[in-house]
Design a protein around this motif. Sequence first.
Motif, PDB file in Angstrom:
ATOM      1  N   VAL A  94     -85.881  12.368  28.406  1.00 35.59           N
ATOM      2  CA  VAL A  94     -86.269  13.860  29.089  1.00 35.59           C
ATOM      3  C   VAL A  94     -87.207  14.071  30.029  1.00 35.59           C
ATOM      4  O   VAL A  94     -88.374  13.726  29.660  1.00 35.59           O
ATOM      5  CB  VAL A  94     -86.396  14.720  27.994  1.00 35.59           C
ATOM      6  CG1 VAL A  94     -86.369  16.121  28.334  1.00 35.59           C
ATOM      7  CG2 VAL A  94     -85.065  14.593  26.905  1.00 35.59           C
ATOM      8  N   LEU A  95     -87.016  14.386  31.246  1.00 32.81           N
ATOM      9  CA  LEU A  95     -87.870  14.576  32.222  1.00 32.81           C
ATOM     10  C   LEU A  95     -88.732  15.935  32.013  1.00 32.81           C
ATOM     11  O   LEU A  95     -88.070  17.007  31.582  1.00 32.81           O
ATOM     12  CB  LEU A  95     -87.384  14.485  33.626  1.00 32.81           C
ATOM     13  CG  LEU A  95     -86.785  13.195  34.078  1.00 32.81           C
ATOM     14  CD1 LEU A  95     -85.776  13.520  35.155  1.00 32.81           C
ATOM     15  CD2 LEU A  95     -87.736  12.220  34.257  1.00 32.81           C
ATOM     16  N   GLY A 141     -84.914  17.738  33.399  1.00 34.10           N
ATOM     17  CA  GLY A 141     -83.731  17.046  33.535  1.00 34.10           C
ATOM     18  C   GLY A 141     -83.798  15.953  32.481  1.00 34.10           C
ATOM     19  O   GLY A 141     -84.904  15.801  32.029  1.00 34.10           O
ATOM     20  N   THR A 142     -82.929  14.868  32.988  1.00 36.61           N
ATOM     21  CA  THR A 142     -82.980  13.705  32.133  1.00 36.61           C
ATOM     22  C   THR A 142     -82.841  12.565  33.032  1.00 36.61           C
ATOM     23  O   THR A 142     -82.166  12.608  34.264  1.00 36.61           O
ATOM     24  CB  THR A 142     -81.856  13.760  30.930  1.00 36.61           C
ATOM     25  OG1 THR A 142     -80.647  13.607  31.646  1.00 36.61           O
ATOM     26  CG2 THR A 142     -82.140  14.707  30.038  1.00 36.61           C
ATOM     27  N   GLU A 143     -83.162  11.514  32.426  1.00 35.07           N
ATOM     28  CA  GLU A 143     -82.740  10.133  33.159  1.00 35.07           C
ATOM     29  C   GLU A 143     -82.358   9.036  32.095  1.00 35.07           C
ATOM     30  O   GLU A 143     -82.847   8.992  30.991  1.00 35.07           O
ATOM     31  CB  GLU A 143     -83.711   9.483  34.006  1.00 35.07           C
ATOM     32  CG  GLU A 143     -85.139   9.276  33.152  1.00 35.07           C
ATOM     33  CD  GLU A 143     -86.457   8.736  33.715  1.00 35.07           C
ATOM     34  OE1 GLU A 143     -86.376   8.730  35.033  1.00 35.07           O
ATOM     35  OE2 GLU A 143     -87.404   8.625  33.120  1.00 35.07           O
ATOM     36  N   ALA A 159     -89.716  13.165  25.209  1.00 35.30           N
ATOM     37  CA  ALA A 159     -88.435  13.171  24.053  1.00 35.30           C
ATOM     38  C   ALA A 159     -87.605  12.111  24.654  1.00 35.30           C
ATOM     39  O   ALA A 159     -87.366  12.065  25.715  1.00 35.30           O
ATOM     40  CB  ALA A 159     -87.965  14.690  24.265  1.00 35.30           C
ATOM     41  N   LEU A 160     -86.975  11.675  23.640  1.00 33.22           N
ATOM     42  CA  LEU A 160     -85.946  10.662  23.697  1.00 33.22           C
ATOM     43  C   LEU A 160     -84.736  11.142  22.906  1.00 33.22           C
ATOM     44  O   LEU A 160     -84.765  11.276  21.980  1.00 33.22           O
ATOM     45  CB  LEU A 160     -86.212   9.127  23.201  1.00 33.22           C
ATOM     46  CG  LEU A 160     -87.711   8.745  23.863  1.00 33.22           C
ATOM     47  CD1 LEU A 160     -88.128   7.430  23.240  1.00 33.22           C
ATOM     48  CD2 LEU A 160     -87.648   8.248  25.373  1.00 33.22           C
ATOM     49  N   THR A 161     -83.694  11.124  23.889  1.00 29.67           N
ATOM     50  CA  THR A 161     -82.261  11.607  23.203  1.00 29.67           C
ATOM     51  C   THR A 161     -81.146  10.471  23.686  1.00 29.67           C
ATOM     52  O   THR A 161     -81.475   9.442  23.885  1.00 29.67           O
ATOM     53  CB  THR A 161     -82.219  12.971  23.882  1.00 29.67           C
ATOM     54  OG1 THR A 161     -80.924  13.564  23.056  1.00 29.67           O
ATOM     55  CG2 THR A 161     -82.035  13.116  25.334  1.00 29.67           C
ATOM     56  N   ALA A 186     -87.522  20.267  23.489  1.00 27.33           N
ATOM     57  CA  ALA A 186     -88.270  21.336  23.899  1.00 27.33           C
ATOM     58  C   ALA A 186     -87.224  22.322  24.769  1.00 27.33           C
ATOM     59  O   ALA A 186     -86.256  21.850  25.332  1.00 27.33           O
ATOM     60  CB  ALA A 186     -89.475  20.983  24.948  1.00 27.33           C
ATOM     61  N   ASN A 187     -87.540  23.720  24.573  1.00 22.29           N
ATOM     62  CA  ASN A 187     -87.004  24.765  25.252  1.00 22.29           C
ATOM     63  C   ASN A 187     -85.511  25.031  24.965  1.00 22.29           C
ATOM     64  O   ASN A 187     -84.744  25.660  25.719  1.00 22.29           O
ATOM     65  CB  ASN A 187     -87.233  24.656  27.072  1.00 22.29           C
ATOM     66  CG  ASN A 187     -87.072  25.943  27.549  1.00 22.29           C
ATOM     67  OD1 ASN A 187     -87.631  26.838  27.095  1.00 22.29           O
ATOM     68  ND2 ASN A 187     -86.615  25.885  28.869  1.00 22.29           N
TER      69      ASN A 187
END
Length: 313
Positions: free
Chosen positions: A190-191, A200-202, A225-227, A286-287
């Motif tokens: 998670v960026l 955003g994510t990558e 965060a890692l998802t 988060a958020n």
Amino acid sequence: MTLDLPRTGQQFSISHGDYSAVITELGATLRVFRYQGSDVTVALGPDDIVPCCEGRPLIPFPNRLAHGEYDFDGQHYQLPINEPERDNAIHGFGMNYYWTLEKLTESSVTLSWRVPLMPGYPFSLIVFMTYTLDDNGLHISCDAHNHGTGPAPWALALHPWFANGEDAHGDAIDAVTARCSLEIPANVHVLANENLVPTGTEPVDGTKFDFRKERLLNEQPYDDALTGLTHAADGTVTAVFTRPDGRRVAIIGDESITSFQVCTGTGFPEAIHPAGVAVEPQTAYANAFNTKTDLIEIAPGGTAHTTITYRVL
């Protein structure tokens, strides 16, 4: 409550075999968790201020809520800003209240908390936290019951700091952390912006966030965060933290866990830098109250349930 108690309230000690733990009345906090007499998590004294949420359940939302505000079910809400330098509300508020003892045995304790009536979160929840020790480690269950007439937004995380096993201070903590390793079956990073709010994510491929195979924590800092987790056939997901002395700890979440937050505390002031690594299982990162990503909506009369286990391997 009498004033001769510690500031964290009553201390609930439980034990089973090689495991022991102390849970406090304030915040239903895991203050001590030991295996064969050695700290698995960073321990605190009964009158210590908790500087980095060590051992705390983070409810009704974990991590950061941008500007402390959100919209839900057609209404706008504002929560107090408790991270003013980043203009965020952070880690919910269940940690700030004394919980009620429901049941205590030699190896288990259950505490409850009725969410107070407040304008920023006027939802009628009663939350139960149960800590149970057995041969397979420490099992932590959370049940949030919605007694209101409408849906309630909900997310949960636990905030253990796993001890690195060495009596280090200052910058030496970061040096020890660099010899720790972590394995998490997460495919997505998670960026976040400068306020640590997601943008955003990558994919983790080719980055320092690829913990799908065991990886040293020698590319600090981490507060990420890692998802995109890969769950096992039984619905569980497991992260493994390994210390320089070879001790390995599994952090096992049920199907409600969608991410892990990893924080090394790199650069934290020496006075508040835990000698370990936070590996935080989360139902949402988060958020979530704003993005709705992985947000749980508890229906009237419904319950949100999560179980997490810490096991020494």
